[in-house]
Every structure is written in structure tokens, then in C-alpha cells.
Write a protein that holds these residues in place. Structure first.
Motif, PDB file in Angstrom:
ATOM      1  N   THR A  71       0.832  -1.199   0.000  1.00 50.43           N
ATOM      2  CA  THR A  71       0.000   0.000   0.000  1.00 50.43           C
ATOM      3  C   THR A  71       0.870   1.253   0.000  1.00 50.43           C
ATOM      4  OG1 THR A  71      -0.084   0.138   2.416  1.00 50.43           O
ATOM      5  CG2 THR A  71      -1.761  -1.224   1.330  1.00 50.43           C
ATOM      6  N   TRP A  72       0.235   2.392  -0.256  1.00 50.05           N
ATOM      7  CA  TRP A  72       0.983   3.654  -0.317  1.00 50.05           C
ATOM      8  C   TRP A  72       1.689   3.959   0.999  1.00 50.05           C
ATOM      9  CZ3 TRP A  72       3.130   6.698  -3.630  1.00 50.05           C
ATOM     10  CH2 TRP A  72       3.468   8.006  -3.276  1.00 50.05           C
ATOM     11  N   THR A  73       1.086   3.604   2.122  1.00 47.92           N
ATOM     12  CA  THR A  73       1.684   3.901   3.422  1.00 47.92           C
ATOM     13  C   THR A  73       2.681   2.841   3.874  1.00 47.92           C
ATOM     14  OG1 THR A  73      -0.224   2.870   4.513  1.00 47.92           O
ATOM     15  CG2 THR A  73      -0.275   5.264   4.230  1.00 47.92           C
ATOM     16  N   ARG A  75       4.730   0.783   1.389  1.00 49.10           N
ATOM     17  CA  ARG A  75       5.157   0.260   0.100  1.00 49.10           C
ATOM     18  C   ARG A  75       6.619  -0.161   0.149  1.00 49.10           C
ATOM     19  NH1 ARG A  75       4.856   5.566   0.343  1.00 49.10           N
ATOM     20  NH2 ARG A  75       6.251   6.962  -0.802  1.00 49.10           N
ATOM     21  N   PHE A  90       1.479  -1.677  -6.787  1.00 51.26           N
ATOM     22  CA  PHE A  90       0.410  -1.887  -5.807  1.00 51.26           C
ATOM     23  C   PHE A  90      -0.185  -3.281  -5.855  1.00 51.26           C
ATOM     24  CE2 PHE A  90       0.859   2.629  -6.591  1.00 51.26           C
ATOM     25  CZ  PHE A  90       1.223   3.011  -5.310  1.00 51.26           C
ATOM     26  N   SER A  92       0.970  -7.215  -3.942  1.00 54.69           N
ATOM     27  CA  SER A  92       1.731  -7.649  -2.776  1.00 54.69           C
ATOM     28  C   SER A  92       3.183  -7.934  -3.152  1.00 54.69           C
ATOM     29  CB  SER A  92       1.106  -8.912  -2.185  1.00 54.69           C
ATOM     30  OG  SER A  92       1.262 -10.010  -3.077  1.00 54.69           O
ATOM     31  N   LEU A 234      -4.581   5.862  -7.700  1.00 50.51           N
ATOM     32  CA  LEU A 234      -5.556   5.144  -6.892  1.00 50.51           C
ATOM     33  C   LEU A 234      -6.931   5.039  -7.555  1.00 50.51           C
ATOM     34  CD1 LEU A 234      -4.692   6.286  -3.273  1.00 50.51           C
ATOM     35  CD2 LEU A 234      -3.798   4.393  -4.617  1.00 50.51           C
ATOM     36  N   HIS A 241      -1.501   0.694 -12.654  1.00 59.10           N
ATOM     37  CA  HIS A 241      -2.435   0.174 -11.652  1.00 59.10           C
ATOM     38  C   HIS A 241      -2.827  -1.249 -12.048  1.00 59.10           C
ATOM     39  CE1 HIS A 241      -5.983  -0.332  -9.153  1.00 59.10           C
ATOM     40  NE2 HIS A 241      -5.623   0.742  -8.463  1.00 59.10           N
ATOM     41  N   VAL A 256      -3.585  -4.550  -4.010  1.00 61.06           N
ATOM     42  CA  VAL A 256      -3.869  -4.041  -2.667  1.00 61.06           C
ATOM     43  C   VAL A 256      -4.825  -2.855  -2.704  1.00 61.06           C
ATOM     44  CG1 VAL A 256      -1.665  -4.860  -1.765  1.00 61.06           C
ATOM     45  CG2 VAL A 256      -1.834  -2.533  -2.671  1.00 61.06           C
ATOM     46  N   TYR A 257      -5.139  -2.338  -3.886  1.00 62.22           N
ATOM     47  CA  TYR A 257      -6.141  -1.282  -4.067  1.00 62.22           C
ATOM     48  C   TYR A 257      -7.114  -1.746  -5.140  1.00 62.22           C
ATOM     49  CZ  TYR A 257      -3.272   2.078  -1.469  1.00 62.22           C
ATOM     50  OH  TYR A 257      -2.562   2.735  -0.500  1.00 62.22           O
TER      51      TYR A 257
END
Length: 257
Positions: A71-73, A75, A90, A92, A234, A241, A256-257
Motif C-alpha cells: 500500500t501507499w503507506t 510500500r 500496488f 503484494s 488510486l 495500476h 492491494v487497491y
């Protein structure tokens, strides 16, 4: 700072983010033989086309992908060379590493253990069969970051590399890896990593080095804003993406998104 020894050797900047005429000029003036171009959030076919367009007789531009896993937070960036098929951002870390294995890609670890954007020591242990080299000097780092990276490489017996990690053209030439082998094609570089060819890291110290660090860290602050994250990738329609039509649903389960 080291320099090229007698005999066949090649100077390679193993990771740059920016590519334009100014980059080519600076790289040529610095005596580089090749640079690895891995911009954020561009698909592999486009990167390959741009790399071919900017390569010259004096400077080889090698395409690569720095894949943003997680995830962005939280990564974790992984640099993959020699990919034949595109891999999205994005997904795993496990899915990305499995795909790199499947494609027999050359896998490099930039800026290990740095902030929330890097592979950890535990990751380096877990994927030692997949990873080919880890970065032991990055101009964006403070001294303790680079010291930690060197210690990890020594402890885990990973071959080292360095790069300018340039997001700004002025950073080109601040750091590079000298391989004791001629690097004239993309395959030459892949083979050098895969074969564990003797190499050494070269970087500049003094005022220019700290000016490069300051400028790149300022750029990092801009790059890591939530506004840019939301705008870029996102929504599910951006080129890298995992929901993008280009990936034909192959990574739906790993997204993950």
C-alpha cells in the motif's frame, strides 16, 4: 572515491528516474557507459521505447521497472531488470517476487531499510534466492542509512551496487557502479549481475554530494504527498495500476487497491 582501474571496466548508474537531453549530456560528461532508466508509474513498453530513443553510441540507456509493492503507506520498492512482460504497482510483495522469479528477472533492492519505502532485513533474508544485489550507497541517504545498507550487504553476502537515484538531472554522475566487464548491451548488464561480476561503488563527497542529498530529499517530500498519490494511481485507470486493462486481470487477486 574510487576510479576505473586498468583493463576492461564499465561505469553504470544503476537507477535513474529522469531521462532527457540534460541527463544524457551530464552522464556522458561524467564518463558513464550506461544508465538504468526506471521512472515511476510508466509501463514497460513505454520505458523501453524511451530508453531506445535516448541511447547513443557513447551511452546505453537500459529500461527497468521499480515496482511499488504494498500500500501507499507501507510500500516496498523493488527494481527489476530484464522483464519480458509488464508487472503493475500496488500488488503484494509476494506476488511481485513470484512474477520476477517466473520471468527470471534480475532483481535489485534500492535503498534497503529506508523509511517506509524499502525492503527490510527480514525481506532480504526471505527472498535471498530472488534478489541479485542491494544498494549500499544512495545520494538521498544520510550517512547512517548508507552505513546500515553496507552492513546488511556484508552480513547477508549480497553483491553491492550504487546509483544516483536521480529524480533531478543535476544528480546524474553523483554515484555509479564500476563493473570489471564491458557493458555494451542490456544483456551484458543482466549477465554482470547474474554472474556476480566484480564491481565497486563510486560516489562523490563534499559540497556537491550534500547539495545533491538536499535537493533530492526536497523532491522526495513533494513526491510523497497524498495529493499526488490520489491523483496518480488510486483510481484504477493509470498505466501501472493492477486494474488497468493492460494487465488483463492477471493481478486482480494480488492487488492491494
Amino acid at each position: 572515491m574510487s576510479d576505473v582501474s586498468d583493463g576492461v571496466a564499465s561505469r553504470v548508474d544503476c537507477h535513474t528516474k529522469v531521462l532527457n537531453e540534460a541527463v544524457i549530456e551530464r552522464a556522458t560528461e561524467a564518463g558513464l557507459d550506461a544508465i538504468v532508466y526506471a521512472p515511476h508509474f510508466r509501463r514497460l513498453p513505454e520505458i523501453r521505447e524511451i530508453a531506445a530513443r535516448y541511447s547513443t553510441e557513447e551511452l546505453l540507456v537500459i529500461p527497468a521497472r521499480e515496482v511499488f509493492t504494498g500500500t501507499w503507506t507501507d510500500r516496498k520498492h523493488v527494481l527489476a531488470l530484464g522483464l519480458e512482460e509488464p508487472v503493475p504497482d500496488f500488488i503484494s510483495l509476494e506476488a511481485a517476487m513470484a512474477e520476477f522469479d517466473r520471468q527470471d528477472a534480475t532483481v535489485l533492492v534500492p535503498h534497503p531499510e529506508f523509511a517506509t519505502v524499502s525492503l527490510t532485513a527480514a525481506d532480504l533474508y526471505r527472498y535471498e534466492g530472488t534478489i541479485d544485489s542491494i544498494e549500499i550507497f544512495n545520494p538521498k541517504h544520510l550517512p547512517h542509512h548508507n552505513r546500515q545498507a553496507r552492513e546488511l550487504a556484508t552480513e547477508l553476502e549480497y553483491p553491492p551496487f550504487t546509483s544516483s537515484y536521480a529524480h533531478l538531472p543535476r544528480s546524474i554522475g553523483s554515484a555509479y557502479t564500476v563493473f570489471e566487464r564491458a557493458i555494451e548491451t542490456e544483456q551484458d548488464l543482466l549477465d554482470a549481475f547474474d554472474d556476480g561480476v566484480s564491481r565497486r561503488v563510486v560516489y562523490k563527497n563534499g559540497l556537491r554530494r550534500w547539495r545533491t542529498t538536499a535537493n533530492e530529499l526536497l523532491h522526495l517530500g513533494y513526491e510523497n504527498t497524498w495529493e499526488k498519490a490520489d491523483r496518480l494511481f488510486l483510481s484504477g485507470t493509470e498505466p501501472t495500476h493492477p486494474d488497468h486493462i493492460a494487465y488483463d486481470g492477471r493481478f486482480d487477486d494480488a492487488a492491494v487497491y
